[in-house]
Design an enzyme around this catalytic site. Structure first.
Site, PDB file in Angstrom:
ATOM      1  N   ARG A  46      12.734 -13.782   5.354  1.00 39.71           N
ATOM      2  CA  ARG A  46      11.356 -13.259   5.366  1.00 39.71           C
ATOM      3  C   ARG A  46      10.481 -14.146   6.259  1.00 39.71           C
ATOM      4  NH1 ARG A  46      12.616 -12.337  -0.303  1.00 39.71           N
ATOM      5  NH2 ARG A  46      11.559 -14.241  -0.977  1.00 39.71           N
ATOM      6  N   LYS A 136      -7.420  -8.309   0.840  1.00 38.94           N
ATOM      7  CA  LYS A 136      -7.172  -6.866   0.757  1.00 38.94           C
ATOM      8  C   LYS A 136      -6.843  -6.462  -0.669  1.00 38.94           C
ATOM      9  CE  LYS A 136      -3.277  -4.281   1.228  1.00 38.94           C
ATOM     10  NZ  LYS A 136      -2.056  -3.715   1.838  1.00 38.94           N
ATOM     11  N   LYS A 219     -10.796   0.125   4.667  1.00 43.47           N
ATOM     12  CA  LYS A 219      -9.456   0.502   5.152  1.00 43.47           C
ATOM     13  C   LYS A 219      -9.058   1.818   4.483  1.00 43.47           C
ATOM     14  CE  LYS A 219      -4.670  -1.124   5.415  1.00 43.47           C
ATOM     15  NZ  LYS A 219      -3.810  -2.269   5.706  1.00 43.47           N
TER      16      LYS A 219
HETATM   17  P1  13P Z   1       0.879   1.064   6.279  1.00 41.65           P
HETATM   18  O1  13P Z   1       0.186   1.009   7.606  1.00 41.65           O
HETATM   19  O2  13P Z   1       2.369   0.912   6.370  1.00 41.65           O
HETATM   20  O3  13P Z   1       0.421   2.218   5.431  1.00 41.65           O
HETATM   21  O4  13P Z   1       0.455  -0.255   5.501  1.00 41.65           O
HETATM   22  C1  13P Z   1      -0.850  -0.649   5.517  1.00 41.65           C
HETATM   23  C2  13P Z   1      -1.158  -1.330   4.249  1.00 41.65           C
HETATM   24  O5  13P Z   1      -1.575  -2.459   4.249  1.00 41.65           O
HETATM   25  C3  13P Z   1      -0.992  -0.582   3.017  1.00 41.65           C
HETATM   26  O6  13P Z   1      -1.632  -1.260   1.988  1.00 41.65           O
END
Ligand code: 13P
Length: 341
Positions: A46, A136, A219
């Site tokens: 990883r 996030k 987002k």
């Molecule tokens: P994806 O762009 O693969 O949807 O992932 C973005 C992400 O951070 C989902 O929480």
């Protein structure tokens, strides 16, 4: 709360020409990705994989921020340099995923509530010391079969708002991620309706929680046909419906909106973002990307766990990052993909 400092970080995260690399897969999710390429999900693998991304000079030119998982923010590169330092040296802002995942919402027929609020203030203090300047939190909503319920939308909006307030209190810019899932059989109209409702409720709860609009990044999902829907809307329709919903719901004080890719093909994710910026040039917020799969599927395949493939993997990553960088200003063209293939 220092709104000016938060705003400066948020604006850096949504710089035109760049976007965010979501490399915050949990141990379970990265294992699924590695299974696909026949790589064992060990801590070293990883680390090696993520190190190759962060050391991709060409790719990181188009990356404004990187979202990390708890394990990764503490890891060091092979030569002992903290991975966070590699990201900073590449000119990007390090960030951290802080939710602990979507769990069943009680008495709500299989819907989910995202957890992770307990002890979050203390975790923010530690993550800030480790170098995180943004965070996030992802909530998910199923737009099929009469869902989502108001209970699900409201409970997740409250959690997003409490998370965002705690982040700002600790000098960290919250990425607020309410994701209407794209893999169902719903039509684009259902996606539009649910996305609008979710965003309205989310911004209402952010307001009640005193979250500064100037110091956050949204987002969201794009407004798109469910992957199993018979009618697949075209690129321009996706772009126009997405922008229309955002205009109805997102205050102009929010510096930027960074979309998730949500399982779209690499090229669709780029084409949709590009069409939004090309067709709607004078929006109050920057429109950019915060892609996981749409930035990493190609480099993962090229790498396949072999050190001799690192340059090819870095080139694949640089290509996708470049294409998406162009999409943030509406300058991407399908031809640019063919030349690279
Ligand atoms: P994806 O762009 O693969 O949807 O992932 C973005 C992400 O951070 C989902 O929480």
């Amino acid at each position: 709360m220092d709104i000016g400092a938060l705003n400066a970080i948020a604006r850096k995260m949504v710089t035109r020409g760049k976007g965010i690399l979501a490399a915050d897969e949990s141990s379970g999710t990265i294992k699924k990705r590695f299974d696909k390429i026949g790589v064992e999900s060990t801590e070293t693998n990883r680390r090696d994989y993520r190190e190759l991304l962060f050391r991709s000079r060409e790719g990181m030119k188009y990356i404004s921020g990187v979202i990390l998982y708890d394990e990764t923010i503490r890891q060091k590169a092979k030569d002992g340099t903290p991975l966070v330092k590699l990201i900073e040296e590449a000119g990007a802002v390090p960030g951290i995923k802080v939710d602990t995942g979507a769990k069943p919402l009680a008495l709500s027929g299989g819907e989910t509530i995202t957890e992770g609020l307990d002890g979050l203030r203390e975790r923010f203090v530690e993550y800030h010391k480790l170098g995180a300047r943004f965070a996030k939190w992802r909530a998910t909503y199923d737009p099929t079969g009469g869902r989502p319920s108001y209970n699900c939308i409201n409970a997740n909006a409250q959690a997003l708002a409490r998370y965002a307030a705690l982040a700002q209190e600790n000098g960290i810019v919250p990425i607020v991620e309410p994701e209407v899932l794209m893999d169902g059989d719903n039509d684009i109209e259902a996606c539009e309706r649910v996305t609008e409702w979710v965003l309205k409720e989310t911004f209402q709860q952010l307001y009640y929680a005193n979250v500064a609009m100037e110091g956050m990044v949204l987002k969201p999902n794009m407004v798109i046909s469910g992957m199993k829907c018979a009618r697949q809307a075209g690129v321009e329709e996706v772009a126009d419906r997405t922008v229309a919903v955002l205009k109805r719901c997102v205050p102009a004080a929010v510096p930027g909106i960074a979309f998730l890719s949500g399982g779209q093909s690499d090229e669709a994710a780029t084409a949709h973002l590009n069409a939004m910026n090309a067709r709607h040039p004078n929006l109050p917020w920057a429109l950019t990307f915060s892609y996981g799969r749409a930035l990493q599927a190609a480099p993962q395949k090229a790498w396949s766990g072999k050190s001799e493939n690192v340059p090819a993997a870095q080139a694949a990553f640089a290509h996708r990052a470049h294409m998406n960088g162009l999409a943030t200003t509406g300058q991407w063209k399908p031809d640019l993909e063919k030349k690279a293939a």
